[in-house]
Design an enzyme around this catalytic site. Structure first.
Site, PDB file in Angstrom:
ATOM      1  N   CYS A   2       0.827  -1.200   0.000  1.00  0.00           N
ATOM      2  CA  CYS A   2       0.000   0.000   0.000  1.00  0.00           C
ATOM      3  C   CYS A   2       0.864   1.253   0.000  1.00  0.00           C
ATOM      4  CB  CYS A   2      -0.897   0.009   1.240  1.00  0.00           C
ATOM      5  SG  CYS A   2      -1.914  -1.485   1.406  1.00  0.00           S
ATOM      6  N   ARG A  50      -4.756   1.228  -1.276  1.00  0.00           N
ATOM      7  CA  ARG A  50      -4.692  -0.192  -0.934  1.00  0.00           C
ATOM      8  C   ARG A  50      -4.439  -1.084  -2.143  1.00  0.00           C
ATOM      9  NH1 ARG A  50      -9.413  -4.323   1.319  1.00  0.00           N
ATOM     10  NH2 ARG A  50      -7.986  -5.860   2.241  1.00  0.00           N
ATOM     11  N   ILE A  53      -4.280  -7.769  -0.519  1.00  0.00           N
ATOM     12  CA  ILE A  53      -3.490  -8.995  -0.477  1.00  0.00           C
ATOM     13  C   ILE A  53      -4.139 -10.025   0.441  1.00  0.00           C
ATOM     14  CG2 ILE A  53      -1.240  -9.977   0.116  1.00  0.00           C
ATOM     15  CD1 ILE A  53      -1.132  -8.162  -2.319  1.00  0.00           C
TER      16      ILE A  53
END
Length: 645
Positions: A2, A50, A53
């Site tokens: 991020c 973002r 993941i």
């Protein structure tokens, strides 16, 4: 992975400019293209981009605790988040997601500043505690994830994952730091905690910042929470150490496989990446996605070794052939790195990240193996020099080799065995001076000629070696080899290697994980005897020994190549005119930093073939690209000149 950013009003007007925060956040869109979020309240504004993941459906940031009195923005991955979640739940904390980010807010509630000591992973985060009116900022132990910050004259504290987010604020001073310029032309990057701008700093690896609104006055002070121990334990049989090393390698690679998206590995065909891929294949029992770069010139190509490992472990192997004259990224790299950055292997690193992103969202790399296990050739050279230092008293060694270093010709044209000037110069110095001299992209004698009289005056005698001297003074070891490893872990690793991989991967929204830099693994390896790392001239001795039943001798014991590109021939051929236009035009001249007569001399001597100034010319080329594409582009900055050191 991020991008984070924020504005904190340490005192004064608590209103946060939403439009500015949004611009700061959007400069890092490439780091997190999946989602964006912001949180504003009096005195604080937090922004987040973002790359999803883990816990794809929830886990959006900024993320809060139960009563929303604590909020965090976070870049990285906490590998032990499940264990911490179990522990914190037992202590009464309530979780609303299953993502690693939420662990941080509850860890802060439970352990305060000490929460960072419980986190195993790579991270940079900023946490706001409304009840305490406190901002807590932290960076992981080895510096895998970046964090920049600045305290403005109006009392606002800005931070971000990349310098470009701070540059979105027109109030940020754009003056170059002369000391950072000196450091850049010595190391090829600006080491922590400086940045190229005098008013901006990097948070050091293994450090935190704690600021309280209305209480903290002046520049916030970084606080260290971790260091590499280098406490040598008792001697053990090499076979026993190798067996434990292999088991620890399995464990640490396994801990880095947690993800809800596609995962793969970089595979260069070297020992480190091959070891990581081997462990991935054995642990998953599946066909791993692997990616590597090939070059159309055999002198630079090692793809056949990567293919050998891929075949052995039945990976889904993807290769992209790159023209050795792949120099079209020069200006693009300046925009990626924000600061001058002179490691030319950034070009193939960018390409392998580009390839990997086409197949996976997370990739494991072998970075850190050379620093952990003394794999660089320069360690071998330095230890040979150390033997000479030990045998000759300073009163004889320094004047003898000092004389030879001054008068021996700089024979770039000669066979390597006859190019002894650098060795003589190193032998006239102590251990730290000699190592600094060996790793510098421009020796002292070249930098002294490069800078203008005005620049030298602004430096007030400051020299880039002070970075290494400062770390050496804090070193927990006096063993010569361990000391050099410690210096690299504090300078070259975060400033060059990890910076290169972070920016190149994030340019493609690719998360790269580095299991060999897991802090528990690094701690254990650091305490192994130096003789098990560099043994009879063989670097990574114990690491290779532990892998003898896993990888072939071709992989373990062949000569190391690395990601090299043909700078010398570029500057005499396809980039000849580019070098002349960029370095001899008005851009560098008007900074007042350089002795332009010497710059012209370097260009002429290199392009005529009389000297090899490839590294200095590349550093100057990237510095000019930084000025043109970052400092001047859309920032409203005036032509920079050196400010007082």
């Amino acid at each position: 992975m991020c991008g984070i950013t924020g504005i904190f009003a340490l005192h004064g007007n608590p209103d946060i400019d939403r439009a500015l925060l949004d611009r700061m956040n959007e400069t890092q869109h490439h780091r997190g293209p999946d989602e964006g979020g912001m949180h504003l309240e009096p005195g604080i504004g937090l922004g987040h981009r973002r790359l999803s993941i883990v816990d794809l459906s929830t886990g959006q940031q900024p993320l809060f605790n139960e009563d929303e009195s604590v909020v965090v923005v976070f870049n990285g991955m906490i590998y032990n988040y499940r264990e911490l979640m179990t522990e914190l739940t037992a202590l009464g904390h309530q979780f609303r997601s299953r993502c690693d980010t939420e662990v941080i807010v509850h860890a802060w509630e439970q352990w305060g500043e000490a929460c960072v000591t419980r986190l195993r992973g790579m991270f940079a985060f900023a946490l706001w505690d409304r009840n305490r009116q406190t901002l807590f900022v932290a960076r992981d132990r080895l510096g895998i994830k970046p964090l920049f910050y600045a305290l403005l004259p109006d009392g606002r504290f800005l931070f971000g994952s990349e310098l470009k987010s701070l540059l979105a604020d027109p109030a940020l001073p754009r003056e170059l730091d002369p000391c950072a310029v000196e450091e850049y032309f010595a190391y090829g990057y600006v080491p922590e905690p400086r940045t190229i701008l005098g008013g901006v700093r990097k948070l050091n690896p293994g450090h935190t910042l704690l600021m309280q609104r209305g209480v903290t006055v002046g520049e916030p002070q970084q606080k260290k929470y971790w260091d590499v121990p280098f406490k040598q334990g008792s001697e053990r049989p090499a076979d026993e150490v190798a067996a434990e090393l292999l088991e620890r390698l399995r464990e640490v690679v396994g801990s880095h496989l947690v993800t809800d998206v596609t995962l793969g590995g970089f595979l260069s065909g070297g020992v480190d990446s091959s070891a990581v891929v081997a462990m991935m294949a054995k642990l998953t029992g599946e066909s791993v996605n692997t990616c590597s770069i090939a070059f159309n010139d055999p002198a630079y190509d090692e793809s056949k070794y990567a293919a050998q490992v891929a075949e052995q472990f039945h990976t889904r192997h993807h290769v992209r052939t790159v023209d050795k004259d792949d120099y079209g990224l020069i200006d693009q790299l300046a925009n990626l790195y924000d600061e001058p950055y002179a490691d030319s292997s950034a070009i193939p690193t960018y390409r392998v990240c580009q390839l990997a992103k086409e197949r996976v969202t997370v990739a494991l790399s072998g970075d850190g193996g050379d620093e952990n296990f003394a794999g660089y050739r320069r360690y071998r050279y330095a230890m040979n020099e150390e033997k000479v230092r030990a045998r000759l008293p300073d009163g004889l060694r320094k004047p003898l080799f000092g004389f030879l270093g001054r008068h021996y010709p700089k024979a770039d044209w000669a066979p390597r065995v006859l190019r002894a000037k650098t060795t003589f110069e190193a032998l006239a110095r102590d251990t730290v001076e000699g190592y600094f001299h060996g790793v510098s992209i421009m020796p002292d004698r070249v930098r002294n000629r490069l800078f203008s009289p005005a620049m030298r005056q602004q430096l007030q005698g400051y020299q880039a070696i002070e970075v290494m001297r400062g770390h050496a003074a804090q070193s927990p070891t006096d063993d010569p080899l361990s000391l050099l490893q410690y210096l690299d872990l504090k300078t070259y690793l975060p400033g060059d290697i990890l910076t290169k991989v972070d920016r190149a991967s994030m340019a493609h929204a690719l998360e790269v994980r580095v299991p060999l830099l897991d802090h528990e693994f690094v701690e254990w390896v650091s305490c192994l005897p130096p003789s098990l790392k560099l043994h009879e001239g063989e670097g990574k001795y114990i690491f290779k020994k532990s892998l003898e039943g896993t990888l072939s001798e071709d992989i373990l014991y062949r000569k190391k190549m690395g990601f090299s590109i043909p700078l010398s021939s570029w500057f005499r051929g396809p980039l000849r005119q580019t070098v002349q236009d960029s370095l001899l035009g008005p851009l560098l001249r008007e900074t007042g930093l350089f002795d332009m007569a010497f710059v012209e001399e370097m260009v002429e001597q290199h392009q005529s073939g009389r000297r090899d100034y490839a590294a200095p010319l590349w550093a100057l080329l990237m510095f000019a690209s930084f000025l043109r594409n970052v400092l001047h582009a859309g920032s409203g900055a005036t032509q920079p000149r050196a400010r007082a050191a």
